[in-house]
Design an enzyme around this catalytic site. Structure first.
Site, PDB file in Angstrom:
ATOM      1  N   CYS A  29       0.797  -1.214   0.000  1.00  0.00           N
ATOM      2  CA  CYS A  29       0.000   0.000   0.000  1.00  0.00           C
ATOM      3  C   CYS A  29       0.833   1.268   0.000  1.00  0.00           C
ATOM      4  CB  CYS A  29      -0.856   0.019   1.244  1.00  0.00           C
ATOM      5  SG  CYS A  29      -1.028  -1.586   1.968  1.00  0.00           S
ATOM      6  N   ASN A  47       2.040  -0.422   5.059  1.00  0.00           N
ATOM      7  CA  ASN A  47       2.421  -0.737   3.678  1.00  0.00           C
ATOM      8  C   ASN A  47       3.438  -1.848   3.772  1.00  0.00           C
ATOM      9  OD1 ASN A  47       3.645  -0.904   1.233  1.00  0.00           O
ATOM     10  ND2 ASN A  47       4.654   1.070   1.370  1.00  0.00           N
ATOM     11  N   GLY A  48       3.062  -3.058   3.351  1.00  0.00           N
ATOM     12  CA  GLY A  48       4.044  -4.131   3.435  1.00  0.00           C
ATOM     13  C   GLY A  48       3.384  -5.469   3.581  1.00  0.00           C
ATOM     14  N   MET A  55      20.766 -30.220 -12.146  1.00  0.00           N
ATOM     15  CA  MET A  55      19.523 -30.715 -12.748  1.00  0.00           C
ATOM     16  C   MET A  55      18.403 -30.495 -11.725  1.00  0.00           C
ATOM     17  SD  MET A  55      20.664 -31.191 -15.610  1.00  0.00           S
ATOM     18  CE  MET A  55      19.080 -31.429 -16.378  1.00  0.00           C
ATOM     19  N   GLU A  74      19.730 -15.688 -17.900  1.00  0.00           N
ATOM     20  CA  GLU A  74      20.384 -14.495 -17.381  1.00  0.00           C
ATOM     21  C   GLU A  74      21.739 -14.323 -18.051  1.00  0.00           C
ATOM     22  OE1 GLU A  74      21.238 -12.357 -13.175  1.00  0.00           O
ATOM     23  OE2 GLU A  74      20.856 -14.498 -13.150  1.00  0.00           O
ATOM     24  N   LYS A 105      15.169 -23.638  -7.336  1.00  0.00           N
ATOM     25  CA  LYS A 105      15.556 -22.981  -6.078  1.00  0.00           C
ATOM     26  C   LYS A 105      14.818 -21.661  -5.902  1.00  0.00           C
ATOM     27  CE  LYS A 105      19.617 -21.623  -8.615  1.00  0.00           C
ATOM     28  NZ  LYS A 105      21.048 -21.573  -8.702  1.00  0.00           N
ATOM     29  N   CYS A 129      22.445 -33.751 -24.410  1.00  0.00           N
ATOM     30  CA  CYS A 129      22.737 -34.001 -22.992  1.00  0.00           C
ATOM     31  C   CYS A 129      22.520 -35.472 -22.649  1.00  0.00           C
ATOM     32  CB  CYS A 129      21.817 -33.115 -22.148  1.00  0.00           C
ATOM     33  SG  CYS A 129      21.593 -33.643 -20.458  1.00  0.00           S
ATOM     34  N   CYS A 137      26.641 -30.867 -14.103  1.00  0.00           N
ATOM     35  CA  CYS A 137      26.692 -29.504 -14.658  1.00  0.00           C
ATOM     36  C   CYS A 137      27.475 -28.551 -13.764  1.00  0.00           C
ATOM     37  CB  CYS A 137      25.289 -28.906 -14.794  1.00  0.00           C
ATOM     38  SG  CYS A 137      24.042 -30.035 -15.373  1.00  0.00           S
ATOM     39  N   CYS A 180      31.079 -31.338 -18.088  1.00  0.00           N
ATOM     40  CA  CYS A 180      30.079 -32.048 -18.881  1.00  0.00           C
ATOM     41  C   CYS A 180      30.740 -32.833 -20.016  1.00  0.00           C
ATOM     42  CB  CYS A 180      29.083 -31.056 -19.455  1.00  0.00           C
ATOM     43  SG  CYS A 180      27.926 -31.804 -20.592  1.00  0.00           S
TER      44      CYS A 180
END
Length: 1620
Positions: A102, A333-334, A580, A1000, A1068, A1233, A1239, A1244
């Site tokens: 808020c 607010n939170g 994996m 990323e 994760k 793969c 990995c 690999c």
């Protein structure tokens, strides 16, 4: 709507040309404004005056398209219980259906003079916050707004006189603002009950006043649930003192609420306020219509010396009238993350709360919490209880929301009494933890406080006529800048209060010191609080090897647990990493026995609140726990402090022993074995009942510590141990129900606990500490074994002593616990304890209600008897004759023949390789057959299709070519996987018209152009690939923006078809990523603007996604820089995701991606891969259905991913509501793969997930393999559609009615219930294709459009000319310059523009000012700015300076907000004044000069240079791996504030460094006229020695940092480049 807005408060701001209007503020006002909110952007009209194309007014807000659907919002706010009934437990289902964030603010007159102007100003400020509000699907029902003021007696007396009622006696009259039922008959009944109760209490009702309202401004949804609003006036005769009058009114309200519960209209009655001091006007309204709806607020007679105002953004779209804020005390607010624990603890306290002020009436004011209300409402009632019991408001908030006081450089030294206060209360009240900005008032004091993390922005300033403002957005009330005499900001944990009666303003430390000195807390703590002193670890094993083995077998250990988890923690002191995803079946559908913990998944923060960063911001976190009785919090006294402090919840045998000897705790040990001699049926339940009775009796007899233990000298075959988690949960819940939980702590002494997840579960369900005796014994056994001794002797393994091994194990558990807490955004273990931050997959209702009440278990599952059998299956292994001499390997982590089934297994990858490489349909059908015959692996394997139609020929079904366009690949970063794999996948997806994802880390621009040079499948442009064709493009259609911001440049954004904001990753969720240093090659480092070989850590997503409104801002930024790209938000399935998704849809996202917990990862801690996130089947179902219920489903495309392998999976996802389908691991398998699952090691064997050249050369894949795979999947989809009798996927999407449970018998239970997935709430109004083909959501008209429409500017961009412009700016103008930068970057790239756009802005800039700037843009702002200034800028220049002739001293003033320069990759920034928290976080190359910053300055920096000419906050340079910092330290306070983990700190001695510093300061003075800078230059020799230089290891040998840098030619080149 347009005509209404002319008369709204905003219209006062409208003016037709660019000169700002004159504003003066009335005398003695104190205006505080906290905002934290976004709305779906309204269509904003700019009034363009005739004088110039750029002249314009403040935007008017006009409603957007309405799409209606019915939402029933019910006022379900009273808790149905009488003291006689058993208390309700906080239920996660109720909690997750209401999330909010808020904007709040207040104004207060320091001379305590009431005026109507204050109310008007509050409404004006509310109007300027509309872009931070949330709106329903009709875009007209706001999520709520309101104001709290003192009671306007003039207005009410005027009304009373007209009604013939005597003038009110201000001292003895209470006013109630009441929401009554809609039905007139019920209103009469409700009034009768209210009047009778007041009469019983001896209060006289003087009259009822219907509140005058204007219904025409209410939205469609809000109108459906609008209550009847009336004010009741009561006379309190028997009390004289204000506090006693307020208490009497509080008791009346509680009694009325209780009486109403038994009535049919009970949940339609709600008191907004009932007080002699304050009144609240609020409702489900957009902020700009609040003042139009309540006509009282327009009356000149409505006067108040202060006003708190509030704008709500609830992620849930069926907001309810009573949940609008302000509440009765607070505007919040939170998000309170620990709410479930807080509610349970408040309920446990009910019996022990006593205070003389209540005169024995404590029973009548219960309960103090209500699980059905929002977190804000519950925090409000806890604060209300403390304040009404005689605490001051500031003290109450210090108890409920304390700051991070441990190791605080200033507090510890200057204000030790404040530390004592916090220490005293730490063991009495668990913190209400989570990001929060709180405003509070009891009518006499008004104040504001920020949470310990400072995760909400808060700015304040004060004017010459004694007006103080506090705001998270500057510019919400226009003002004359020359009148401002001070500007600042609230930092983490800070508080500010105004005493209306004395006219004093108290800043942070003054407030706290006053409160802390009210009692001798230091003395009480010193005399009564005992610390548990650490005991030595044992130095030899207690049992022989065979006995250890038998216990490990009996308690369910596998060889993987011992070798991969316990031993690796003992050897390295950290949690093991793996890679994996989690591709084994959920525990409930597995054929193997699992420990009870495996049925629990950790919850994590996602959008509505941020995860915390335990690596770099651990200073706000603590694992301390207090053990012993928790006293009566309403009374203070030394006896309350009589507790024992543990520094962490992990105990060794010696520490447990010393707790058992503590005479004051009177500990009691309760064994937890059950007896199966009479059979298994009912055995566990009987034992649990006996255990709870024993616990009950022990506590009633004065024990303050219960130790639940499964330790015994000899194991007995007929007496297996109850799963310890079940025992802890059962005792915890039993004690809560019986009002005894506050009197004792629970400690588990157990063999069944060795991983961080196990500790987290035990603590989350009520244990305060754990002694993992068998895990410690296993550590000792490992250290003493011949194998370990030999490895250490030969140097194959670092040497650790036996004590060190156990210490390492404890250290790993502790850091793992911090990580688990931080995923949910919780900082304190004491708040996590009992907070039940888990969801359950596969336990039945009877088990959950007995031991884990209030946790969500949506698919049902095992009964007590089925659980007993599973426990027994482990236990018998210890006694059978042919017991193996070694522990069994269950194959839960690594695939092994005969072990647990893994979805991605060698056989499956072989079959798939054969099919796609030979392009053989028969081979693909063998692959399909393999999948069809597999054991049950995922929830969808329990379902099958049924059809209501006859089959049709496949020829009639839509072609495969149109189906494959719905396919996407997962966001795998280039870095985690090799360049070959990444590009092959992208090329394949572009060939079929699907979408690949950059992951990323940016993207190489060489990949953006189609190939034209291919010969025989090879191209010189991409020489490492084979199987290419002319016309191939290697670009990723979806470009990812993640929290690391690696490689995110304006050009990267401008070249995307879609932009994906990664909030969480299936493997994760709630954690950041990391790329090990050895994977950061020179190529990767170049793309990511970082240093080769230096590990890269992405923080958890919190720097600019603290909350739903910040996410809305980030979505706005991305739509701004690339208006043609759809923006997607990636979430991970968990209970409550539907609520979150509603918020994301309202935040203007185009696509929502739901990932399952089984997604893959390049490297991640084992416990995260295994124990966080839920199955996507539940996630997509919940999201799809809640969006439909809320009328939002048409706004967004739903995409799903996680373990999809075939056409069947696609069809299942479609039936559950998904429009598009993502493939991750399987796409990698198709390109080569072999599932080696290494990995994370960079080794690999087929070069798929390695950066090593020699391994990458082995990469076998060609784009064609993947194309074949997707066409096979599409053909499979067509086949199933034909069998079902459907012609296109559109007809099947969302048709859960076509799914039915398969007739299949599971090994463990027949009680799974999938009705949640197969239920239906109807279909969207549009087909999936219409949803997918709609236009990109727009930001509406923005200031950049006005600039781009200016012929001079467009000419300058087109023809690279120089142009100068100036224009006014307001706080509603957000992400200004972003769209211009996008246009330049699209045309010229990041560096190619040779023109110059010199634009000066005057005023208060909205958020993200100057984001994504490119070279050639020189932007100047005269005024001030909000958060995220210069976010992602790649070049150009940004100057922020205050207006001429300010009354304040610019270098002491805060002029820009938090998180400036986030992810900047170039350019220069000069700021005359201070910045907020996290300045230059993840800055890669920008140079900046600023005159002071908040906490976490230079966090995660990887390049560039930051100069600070003033004070900084705590934790400077955390995670800084590149770039340089120069900080002026003129009072010797910097050193303790620096995070010394990575950087070293030195004086500026290298001549090149001195030059760099001086040149930047000279530029700063020239551009901003900084007087501070000028002083420093004038007395250079005096100031230079006061600067510190922060140098990360990667910069140590540069000429700027190293005094003996070798002056070679190379050095001179570097030197020249650096000075450019």
């Amino acid at each position: 709507m347009a005509s209404q807005s002319v008369s709204s408060p905003v219209s006062q701001l409208v003016h037709s040309n660019a000169t700002p209007p004159p504003y003066s503020l009335r005398n003695g006002l104190f205006l505080v404004d906290f905002v934290g909110l976004h709305c779906k952007p309204k269509k904003t009209r700019r009034k363009l005056g005739a004088s110039s194309p750029l002249a314009r007014g403040v935007p008017q807000f006009v409603a957007k398209r309405a799409s209606s659907s019915s939402v029933k919002a019910v006022l379900d706010l009273q808790r149905a219980d009488d003291s006689g009934l058993e208390p309700k437990v906080a239920d996660l289902k109720d909690i997750i259906s209401e999330r909010g964030a808020c904007g709040v603010g207040f104004i207060a007159n320091l001379d305590n003079i009431a005026s109507h102007q204050i109310v008007e100003d509050a409404l004006t400020a509310l109007g300027c916050m509309e872009h931070r509000g949330g709106c329903g699907a009709d875009n007209d029902s706001g999520d709520g707004s309101g104001v709290m003021t003192s009671i306007p007696w003039d207005l009410f007396n005027n009304w009373a006189n007209s009604q013939g009622i005597a003038t009110f006696d201000k001292l003895h009259t209470g006013v109630g603002m009441v929401f009554l039922p809609q039905d007139d008959e019920l209103v009469k009944e409700a009034k009768k009950v209210i009047v009778n109760l007041f009469r019983q209490e001896g209060l006289e009702v003087l009259g009822w006043r219907p509140v005058p309202v204007n219904m025409s401004v209410v939205g469609y949804y809000a109108k459906e649930t609008i209550p009847n609003m009336q004010q009741v006036f009561v006379k309190v005769v028997k009390e004289e003192n204000v506090d006693d009058i307020e208490r009497e009114l509080y008791i009346c309200r509680k009694l009325i609420e209780k009486a109403a519960q038994s009535e049919s209209w009970g949940n339609e009655l709600y008191f907004c306020s009932l007080s002699n001091q304050t009144i609240v006007y609020k409702g489900m309204l957009r902020s700009e219509v609040l003042g139009l709806f309540y006509t009282d607020l327009q009356s000149d007679l409505y006067k108040s010396p202060f006003a708190i105002y509030h704008r709500r953004y609830s992620t849930n779209t069926s907001p309810r009238w009573p949940l609008a804020q302000p509440m009765r005390f607070l505007g919040h607010n939170g998000e309170i993350n620990t709410i479930q624990g807080n509610l349970n603890w408040m309920q446990s306290r009910e019996t022990s709360l006593k205070s003389p002020v209540w005169r024995g009436r404590e029973n009548e004011i219960r309960p103090f919490g209500n699980p059905k209300a929002s977190d804000s409402a519950n925090l409000d009632s806890a604060a209300e209880l403390l304040i009404r019991s005689g605490r001051s408001p500031d003290e109450a908030l210090m108890i409920l929301v304390p700051e991070a006081y441990k190791n605080h450089p200033t507090l510890m030294i200057k204000y030790p009494e404040v530390v004592d206060f916090y220490d005293y209360y730490k063991g009495q009240m668990e913190t209400w933890d989570g990001p929060a900005l709180l405003l509070f008032s009891d009518g006499k004091t008004v104040g504001a406080t920020l949470d310990r993390n400072g995760l909400r922005p808060a700015r304040y300033w004060r004017t010459a006529d004694n007006v103080v403002y506090v705001a998270s957005e500057v510019g919400v009330v226009p003002m004359d800048e020359s009148q401002v005499i001070m500007k600042g900001r609230l930092g983490p944990g800070m508080m500010i209060t105004v005493d209306l009666t004395s006219g004093q303003v108290y800043e942070n430390t003054e407030v706290k010191k006053r409160v802390a000195l009210s009692n001798t807390y230091g003395k009480w703590v010193a005399e009564n609080l005992r610390s548990l002193k650490p005991e030595k670890f044992l130095s030899a094993t207690v049992l022989d090897n065979e006995a250890i083995l038998r216990r490990q077998q009996a308690f369910g250990y596998s060889s993987e647990d011992v070798q991969m988890v316990i031993e690796s923690m003992a050897a390295q002191g950290k949690e093991p990493t793996f890679c994996m995803g989690d591709d084994i079946p959920l525990a409930a559908i597995s054929q193997k026995s699992h420990m009870l913990y495996d049925y629990f998944k950790q919850r994590f923060a996602q959008v509505t609140n941020p995860a915390i960063d335990p690596l770099r911001e651990g200073l706000v976190m603590s694992l301390e726990v207090n053990i012993g009785k928790r006293g009566n919090i309403l009374e203070v006294g030394p006896e309350n402090a009589s507790q024992v402090i543990l520094s962490s919840p992990v105990l060794n045998e010696g520490e447990l022993e010393s707790l058992l000897k503590d005479p004051q705790l009177k500990p009691q040990v309760l064994p937890t074995f059950f007896d199966i001699r009479k059979g298994v049926e009912g055995s566990i339940e009987r034992t649990l009942n006996r255990l709870c009775e024993a616990a009950d009796e022990a506590v009633r007899n004065g024990s303050h510590l219960l130790v639940l233990s499964d330790r015994s000298d000899e194991l007995e075959p007929t007496r297996p141990a109850i799963p310890i988690l079940l025992a802890v949960g059962a005792v915890h819940q039993h004690l809560i129900q019986n009002g005894l939980r506050m009197s004792a702590s629970i400690v588990a002494d157990t063999a069944q606990c060795f991983s961080t997840h196990h500790f987290a579960c035990l603590i989350g369900y009520g244990a305060s500490a754990v002694c993992p005796y068998l895990a410690l014994e296993t550590c000792r056994q490992w250290r003493l074994s011949n194998k370990t001794v030999n490895l250490m002797r030969n140097g194959k393994m670092p040497t650790v002593t036996i004590e060190q091994a156990q210490k390492n194990f404890g250290k790993a558990v502790k850091s793992g616990l911090l990580k688990i807490l931080s995923k949910m955004g919780i900082s304190l273990l004491s708040s996590y304890c009992g907070a039940q931050i888990f969801e359950i997959y596969g336990l039945g209702k009877e088990v959950v209600d007995y031991a884990f009440r209030g946790s969500v278990s949506s698919i049902g599952g095992l009964t007590f008897d089925e659980l007993a059998r599973e426990t027994l299956s482990f236990w018998v292994k210890a006694f059978s004759e042919d017991t193996a001499k070694r522990l069994e390997n269950f194959g839960f982590i690594q695939f092994r023949p005969g072990g647990e089934y893994h979805g991605n297994n060698p056989e499956m990858s072989k079959l798939l390789h054969k099919a796609v490489r030979q392009k053989s349909e028969s081979a693909f059908s063998v692959y399909q057959q393999h999948l069809a015959n597999r054991p049950v692996n995922v929830l969808r394997d329990l379902l099958e299709f049924k059809s209501d139609r006859a089959p049709i020929p496949v020829g009639k079904v839509e072609p495969a070519a149109s189906i494959v366009q719905r396919f996407c690949t997962g966001g795998m970063s280039l870095g985690a996987i090799s360049r070959e794999t990444h590009e092959a996948i992208a090329i394949a997806m572009n060939r079929i018209g699907g979408k690949s994802n950059s992951g990323e880390g940016g993207e190489d621009p060489i990949r953006w152009k189609p190939l034209t040079d291919v010969v025989d499948g090879y191209s010189p442009t991409l020489p490492h690939l084979k199987g290419l064709q002319n016309g191939d493009t290697a670009t990723s259609a979806i470009k990812q923006v993640a929290s690391g911001r690696f490689g995110v440049t304006p050009t990267f954004l401008a070249n995307a078809d879609q932009l994906e904001i990664k909030i969480a990753q299936g493997a994760k969720p709630g954690e950041g990523g990391q790329l090990p240093g050895k994977k950061v090659s020179a190529y990767i480092a170049r793309l990511r603007n970082s240093k080769p070989g230096v590990p890269l850590i992405s923080p958890p997503p919190h720097h600019d996604i603290y909350s739903i409104e910040d996410l809305a801002q980030l979505i706005f930024d991305l739509h701004q820089v690339n208006p043609k790209a759809k923006v997607s938000v990636k979430l991970v399935a968990q209970a409550g995701i539907g609520t979150v998704a509603s918020g994301v849809a309202k935040a203007n996202a185009d696509i929502i991606q739901i990932s399952g917990h089984d997604g893959g990862t390049g490297a991640s801690p084992i416990s995260s891969i295994k124990h966080a996130g839920g199955p996507w089947e539940l996630g997509i179902t919940e999201t799809h259905q809640i969006l439909i219920e809320n009328g939002l489903r048409e706004r967004v495309i739903l995409r799903v991913d996680g373990g999809l392998k075939s056409g069947v999976d696609v069809m299942m996802a479609a039936a559950m509501g998904a429009d598009e389908y993502g493939f991750g691991s399987v796409a990698m398998i198709a390109t080569g793969c072999v599932m080696a699952r290494i990995c994370h090691t960079n080794n690999c064997p087929v070069g798929v997930a390695s950066q090593r050249e020699e391994l990458r050369a082995r990469f076998p894949g060609v784009p064609g393999d993947l194309v074949n795979f997707f066409f096979y999947v599409a053909e499979e989809v067509r086949g199933i559609l034909a069998q079902l009798g459907y012609e296109k996927l559109d007809d099947l999407i969302g048709r859960t009615d076509l799914l039915r449970p398969r007739d299949i018998s599971l090994v463990k239970t027949q009680h799974l219930d999938l009705s949640y997935i197969t239920s239906s709430v109807g279909l969207p109004k549009w087909s999936s294709t219409e949803i997918r083909n709609q236009d990109v959501h727009s930001n509406g008209p923005v200031l950049d459009d006005v600039l781009l429409a200016d012929p001079e500017i467009s000419d300058a961009i087109e023809n690279e000319k120089v142009v100068n412009k100036s224009i006014s700016i307001y706080n509603v103008d957000r992400a200004v310059c972003g769209r211009i930068a996008g246009a330049v970057a699209k045309k010229y790239g990041d560096t190619g523009f040779a023109g110059q756009l010199n634009v000066t802005f005057n005023g208060s800039a909205g958020q993200s000012f100057g984001c994504f700037l490119t070279p050639g843009m020189n932007i100047r702002l005269v005024g001030e700015a909000n958060d995220y200034v210069g976010k992602g800028m790649a070049g150009g220049e940004l100057v922020v300076t205050p207006v001429e002739n300010t009354g304040f001293c610019p270098e002491d003033a805060t002029i820009v907000g938090n998180t400036c320069l986030y992810g900047a990759t170039g350019g220069q920034v000069f700021i005359r004044g201070k910045a907020g928290e996290r300045f230059a976080v993840r800055n890669s190359l920008a140079q900046a000069v600023v005159e002071g910053t908040g906490d976490h300055c230079c966090e995660y920096m990887t390049g560039g240079c930051v100069v600070v000419l003033g004070k900084v906050g705590r934790n400077v340079a955390a995670g800084m791996t590149g770039g340089l910092g120069y900080i002026l330290d003129d009072d010797d306070t910097l050193i303790p504030k620096v995070n010394k983990e990575i950087v070293k700190i030195q004086r500026v001695t290298a001549p090149v460094g001195q030059m760099q510093l001086k040149n930047l300061i000279e530029a700063h003075v020239e551009k901003t006229g900084s007087s501070k800078g000028a002083t420093i230059l004038k007395e250079w020799d005096k100031y230079l020695p006061l600067f510190w230089q922060l140098v990360p290891p990667s910069e140590e040998d540069t000429p700027e940092a190293s005094i003996d840098y070798d002056k070679t030619a190379a050095g001179e080149v570097t030197f020249a480049v650096r000075l450019e």
